[in-house]
Motif scaffolding. Sequence first.
Motif, PDB file in Angstrom:
ATOM      1  N   ALA A 166     -16.932  11.041  27.099  1.00 20.68           N
ATOM      2  CA  ALA A 166     -16.354  11.673  25.905  1.00 20.68           C
ATOM      3  C   ALA A 166     -15.583  12.936  26.288  1.00 20.68           C
ATOM      4  CB  ALA A 166     -17.463  12.010  24.906  1.00 20.68           C
ATOM      5  N   LEU A 167     -16.137  13.710  27.234  1.00 13.31           N
ATOM      6  CA  LEU A 167     -15.454  14.921  27.686  1.00 13.31           C
ATOM      7  C   LEU A 167     -14.139  14.583  28.371  1.00 13.31           C
ATOM      8  CD1 LEU A 167     -15.484  17.990  28.097  1.00 13.31           C
ATOM      9  CD2 LEU A 167     -16.774  17.608  30.214  1.00 13.31           C
ATOM     10  N   LEU A 169     -12.208  11.958  27.844  1.00 13.13           N
ATOM     11  CA  LEU A 169     -11.240  11.503  26.846  1.00 13.13           C
ATOM     12  C   LEU A 169     -10.721  12.668  26.000  1.00 13.13           C
ATOM     13  CD1 LEU A 169     -12.998   8.208  25.685  1.00 13.13           C
ATOM     14  CD2 LEU A 169     -11.052   8.452  27.237  1.00 13.13           C
ATOM     15  N   LEU A 170     -11.622  13.587  25.650  1.00 10.31           N
ATOM     16  CA  LEU A 170     -11.207  14.741  24.851  1.00 10.31           C
ATOM     17  C   LEU A 170     -10.245  15.629  25.644  1.00 10.31           C
ATOM     18  CD1 LEU A 170     -11.434  16.514  22.318  1.00 10.31           C
ATOM     19  CD2 LEU A 170     -13.456  17.587  23.364  1.00 10.31           C
ATOM     20  N   PHE A 171     -10.563  15.885  26.888  1.00  6.56           N
ATOM     21  CA  PHE A 171      -9.717  16.741  27.722  1.00  6.56           C
ATOM     22  C   PHE A 171      -8.351  16.092  27.948  1.00  6.56           C
ATOM     23  CE2 PHE A 171      -9.970  20.579  30.226  1.00  6.56           C
ATOM     24  CZ  PHE A 171      -8.913  20.457  31.120  1.00  6.56           C
ATOM     25  N   ARG A 173      -6.886  14.041  25.924  1.00  2.53           N
ATOM     26  CA  ARG A 173      -6.133  14.105  24.673  1.00  2.53           C
ATOM     27  C   ARG A 173      -5.543  15.495  24.443  1.00  2.53           C
ATOM     28  NH1 ARG A 173      -5.762  11.035  20.139  1.00  2.53           N
ATOM     29  NH2 ARG A 173      -5.305  12.099  18.172  1.00  2.53           N
ATOM     30  N   LEU A 174      -6.315  16.523  24.810  1.00  2.00           N
ATOM     31  CA  LEU A 174      -5.858  17.896  24.574  1.00  2.00           C
ATOM     32  C   LEU A 174      -4.888  18.384  25.637  1.00  2.00           C
ATOM     33  CD1 LEU A 174      -9.234  19.548  23.458  1.00  2.00           C
ATOM     34  CD2 LEU A 174      -7.327  18.817  22.005  1.00  2.00           C
TER      35      LEU A 174
END
Length: 258
Positions: A166-167, A169-171, A173-174
């Motif tokens: 999850a980390l 994918l979030l990173f 995306r950002l």
Amino acid sequence: MISSPLAWLLLLAAPLVGSFIGAYASRWPRLGDFASGRSRCDSCATPLAARDLVPILSFAALRGRCRTCGAAIDPIQPIAEIAATGIAALVVLALPPGPDWIAGAGVVLGWALLAGALVDARHRMLPDWATLGPLLGGLAFWTVQLGAVPGPAVIGVLVAYGGATALRLLFRRLRGVDGLGEGDARLLAAAGAWVGWQGLPSVLLLAAATALAVILCAMAVTPRGDKGMPGPATARWAFGPYLGAAILVVWLFGPLSP
């Protein structure tokens, strides 16, 4: 534990295992060069005599230079040999009295983490065996130790890998890039297998704190660029070595106390 015959065997074998690990890490992924023929100097290709292959002692006697051409010997060799010996000594001395196989499992875990850490530090990549091997080994260890499916270890694997993914994918995306490699995510899952979900916060804290301290020290001694920007110390760092060290420490000594 030091009086155990297995403990002495592990300590005696450790420098040889370290020599193997060092050669593997320095030549990875050119495993054909690693597996073929006699050991040779990386610079002049001269086959090495037996007297030049004694772990730790040969490097010291030669002062880190090839006997034939005088080229510097890759320092990963003595680092791996000393580290493998230190890991074996730490495990057999730190573990409380118990079955010999537990000490053997701990030393093998430490050596596997060391090999993965050196490959990651040198090549910025964690091989699959260096992450999936410890993961499966941790689940097997607790299954044998408890005689049942290790619930905390299974939960630890799922929480660690799910959270790391999850980390990532979030990173991505950002920032558009991965903040954590897939190998690091699998190694964190291996941490969950060995220390359970309860030990994961301690592994992350120890690994992150150690990595930050090393990076800050490197930045302090690395010259800055022409425009005052930090030098090579801010380049992409391998996180695997810090995760591996934290896994072994938390498994041996338990989670950090509040």
